[in-house]
Enzyme design. Structure first.
Site, mmCIF file in Angstrom:
data_model
loop_
_atom_site.group_PDB
_atom_site.id
_atom_site.type_symbol
_atom_site.label_atom_id
_atom_site.label_comp_id
_atom_site.label_asym_id
_atom_site.label_seq_id
_atom_site.Cartn_x
_atom_site.Cartn_y
_atom_site.Cartn_z
ATOM 1 N N LYS A 54 0.794 -1.222 -0.024
ATOM 2 C CA LYS A 54 0.013 0.011 -0.040
ATOM 3 C C LYS A 54 0.892 1.437 -0.118
ATOM 4 C CE LYS A 54 -3.782 -2.738 0.558
ATOM 5 N NZ LYS A 54 -4.782 -2.792 -0.047
ATOM 6 N N LYS A 79 2.525 -8.805 -1.926
ATOM 7 C CA LYS A 79 1.509 -8.983 -2.975
ATOM 8 C C LYS A 79 1.214 -7.609 -3.720
ATOM 9 C CE LYS A 79 -3.300 -10.266 -3.810
ATOM 10 N NZ LYS A 79 -3.699 -8.842 -4.129
ATOM 11 N N ASP A 86 -1.419 -5.391 -5.691
ATOM 12 C CA ASP A 86 -2.693 -5.288 -5.543
ATOM 13 C C ASP A 86 -3.454 -5.281 -7.033
ATOM 14 O OD1 ASP A 86 -5.019 -5.411 -4.063
ATOM 15 O OD2 ASP A 86 -4.623 -3.407 -2.870
ATOM 16 N N GLU A 87 -4.676 -5.806 -6.945
ATOM 17 C CA GLU A 87 -5.365 -6.240 -8.134
ATOM 18 C C GLU A 87 -5.330 -5.042 -9.225
ATOM 19 O OE1 GLU A 87 -6.751 -5.139 -5.531
ATOM 20 O OE2 GLU A 87 -8.410 -3.507 -6.388
ATOM 21 N N HIS A 130 -6.385 -13.165 -7.836
ATOM 22 C CA HIS A 130 -7.401 -12.126 -6.883
ATOM 23 C C HIS A 130 -8.765 -12.061 -7.489
ATOM 24 C CE1 HIS A 130 -7.016 -8.090 -4.784
ATOM 25 N NE2 HIS A 130 -8.448 -8.159 -5.107
ATOM 26 N N LYS A 164 -12.760 -6.599 6.977
ATOM 27 C CA LYS A 164 -13.778 -5.304 6.630
ATOM 28 C C LYS A 164 -14.608 -5.775 5.454
ATOM 29 C CE LYS A 164 -10.467 -3.633 3.185
ATOM 30 N NZ LYS A 164 -9.507 -2.693 2.772
#
Lengths: 140, 480
Positions: free
Chosen positions: B173, B199, B201-202, B291, B331
């Site tokens: 992130k 990883k 992210d998508e 993902h 979440k």
């Protein structure tokens, strides 16, 4: 910062006491896992073939007996890494179920990372155990 | 439907109710080789549930809106899908419709063909207000025509040399905007701190702020340094999602060439592309992470779309090694029972129907490898006992914010997670009631791990306690 090999299930915890090791042995026996000890002076991440201290104890049900072997193995291979493995032979699994280090050399040497620059900015990496007899090329 | 008169009626030109054309057969006994589907249907007013179920069976197999004589050139009774049971869902306008399909209707080893048949056009059918594919039973002979996960859980563990505990990961992130150099800094700190994987992210593909080749090269420097500093095998999921198969193969080939143990793709690339990349991953020995980008558009609402458990089943057949499957406590959407059904779908080998966790059919996977489920989204070290309780040992816990958001840095965040995990596994193996004693186990571990103490202090009270939209229809009857 001193090097610490973090392979195995419990390397981020303080080294397990014999009492704590015995509790893990009991867990393995209760699950029907076969225990064995392995040692090496070449803990390279790709070296899964540590030397076998014993054939897996398929029948052993007494944690004390296993713990006695742990002590013998420590005396015999004091300068090496020793791990305790628990093997799950059930259909569909047939692999290690638990594996953790139960002895380390007094001083852990770690690994050397060397780089060879290629063309197009591609780097070839070589990770080698800091042991004269264990220079193994790696490509993860 | 037997006898000359009925047969005559069956072939009269015009529009005949689907139920009378052989698509409703309440006496039908499904064959062991049939593909079985459970649909949740909401018929339009005035449409009988049996007719609605028959329409679903018809439109997802041989039927069209009117009688066609060309059916008579075929062994149509074999090719027709049969709706064989309908049950009302109490207190709603919904019905559960069971439909059986002959195995001959499907091409061997093709998710595209399977899905074009089952969900091809019936979801737009006007006679239904809404329609949801809840579950499927794939017969073992059909399962065997798929290659499944390139490696599977057992091989992945042997490859990584990591046993007896869940794996740990983190998604880098912020999702967008980092340069390759800054990106690799996050990868390095997280891996050296104790994670097994990081990883992409998508939506990290190859944008102007960071092109794919630069990211791959910098990430592998980070991975190799972390491996040398820990002696553990580690990896970064390099996302090879791209506009064309040619681009994806180019990126995957490069990932292999520079020594990455794993690549990833997004669900948005499509089922055929996923099967192609599974083939590539098997040929080249790299783990394949999927993902589930975009799945919420069709999996979340209870009355329309496809249950995620069906998608999970398709993806195990298609052949991925990792699939995101929910966290229960994080979440993102996830009732505990429903999530448990997803995990069973990915990891089970042979199991009975269990409607309490959303599994309406038994399933025999033969010896098909298992998919490693990934739990990601709003989870942190303070929930370790809950995560282990709900999700078990063969799973990857991915703490993105829960690693990178640690006030003492990314490596400290990673260490906190690893210490919490190992302490919980130790306690579980010692026979402790870790579900209830979890906070105490974590607090004790924090005595020797300042990084864990900090993590517990800042995230202790964070939870996402919202009602799930997708819940089971049935709850177990308590045993008094």
């Amino acid at each position: 910062m001193a090097f610490r090999l973090t392979q195995g299930t419990f390397s981020f915890l303080p080294d397990l006491s014999d009492e704590e090791i015995a509790a893990q042995i009991d867990y393995a026996i209760a699950n029907g896992y076969a225990l064995n000890l392995e040692y090496t002076n070449d803990p390279h991440p790709k070296n899964f073939l540590w030397e076998m201290w014993n054939l897996p104890w398929f029948e052993e049900t007494d944690a004390k007996v296993v713990l006695e072997e742990v002590q013998k193995c420590r005396i015999a291979h004091e300068t090496q890494y020793i791990r305790l493995n628990a093997y799950d032979a059930r259909y569909g699994r047939q692999t290690t179920a638990l594996s953790f280090i139960i002895h380390r050399p007094a001083r852990e040497l770690g690994f050397d990372l060397t780089r060879q620059q290629g063309t197009d900015r591609v780097t070839r990496y070589r990770i080698a155990s800091r042991r004269a007899d264990a220079m193994i090329d790696t490509n993860l | 439907m037997n006898g000359r008169d009925n047969a005559k009626h069956r072939w009269a030109a015009g529009v005949t109710p689907y139920a009378q054309m052989g698509y409703w057969q309440p006496d039908y006994k499904p064959l062991p080789t049939d593909v079985l589907c459970l649909f949740r249907i909401v018929p339009q007013e005035g449409v009988e549930p049996e007719e609605a179920a028959a329409a679903v069976a018809g439109e997802s197999s041989t039927a069209t809106w009117t009688v066609v004589w060309t059916d008579r050139l075929t062994a149509h009774e074999h090719y027709q899908a049969k709706a064989y049971h309908v049950a009302a869902v109490p207190g709603s306008d919904q019905y559960l419709a069971y439909v059986a399909y002959a195995i001959d209707l499907f091409e061997e080893g093709s998710i595209a063909n399977l899905t074009s048949s089952i969900i091809g056009n019936v979801f737009s059918f006007k006679a239904l207000k809404s329609l949801r594919l809840e579950d499927m039973r794939i017969p073992l002979p059909y399962v065997k025509t798929f290659l499944g996960p390139p490696h599977g859980i057992v091989m992945e563990r042997e490859y990584l040399d990591k046993y007896g505990r869940p794996l740990l990961g983190a998604t880098v992130k912020p999702k967008l905007g980092l340069s390759a150099r800054n990106y690799a800094r996050v990868v390095y700190e997280a891996l050296r701190g104790g994670l097994d994987f990081t990883k992409d992210d998508e939506n990290i593909n190859s944008q102007p702020f960071m092109r794919w080749r630069d990211r791959f090269l910098f990430a592998m420097e980070a991975v190799n340094q972390a491996v040398a500093r820990s002696g553990e095998i580690k990896g970064h999921y390099l996302n090879v999602t791209a506009a064309t198969m040619e681009d994806m193969y180019e990126r995957a080939d490069f990932a292999r060439e520079i020594g990455s143990p794993i690549i990833m793709i997004d669900l948005t690339v499509g089922y055929t592309a996923i099967q192609s990349m599974a083939r590539w991953a098997r040929q080249n020995g790299l783990l394949l992470h999927l993902h589930r980008a975009g799945h919420g558009t069709f999996t979340r609402q209870k009355t329309h779309g496809i249950s995620f458990r069906v998608l999970a089943k398709w993806m195990r057949l298609a052949g991925v090694d990792h699939l995101h499957a929910g966290t229960v406590v994080g979440k993102l959407e996830g009732d505990p029972h429903i999530v448990s059904g997803y995990y069973q779908t990915l990891r089970g080998m042979r199991y009975d129907a269990d409607p309490a966790i959303g599994l309406y059919f038994e399933q025999d996977w033969g010896s098909m490898p298992q998919v490693m489920p990934v739990a990601s989204g709003g989870i942190h070290a303070g929930q370790m006992h809950l995560l282990l309780h709900y999700l078990g040992e063969d799973v990857i816990f991915q703490f993105g914010g829960g690693t990178i958001g640690h006030p003492e840095g990314i490596a400290a965040g990673a260490t906190a997670n690893r210490v919490a995990l190992e302490a919980m596994i130790q306690a579980r193996n010692e026979g402790r009631d870790f579900f209830n004693e979890g906070p105490d186990i974590l607090a004790r571990a924090a005595r020797f791990s300042p990084a864990l103490k900090t993590a517990l202090d800042i995230w202790r009270d964070v939870s996402f306690d919202f009602a799930s939209t997708d819940t089971p229809d049935m709850v177990p009857t308590p045993n008094w």
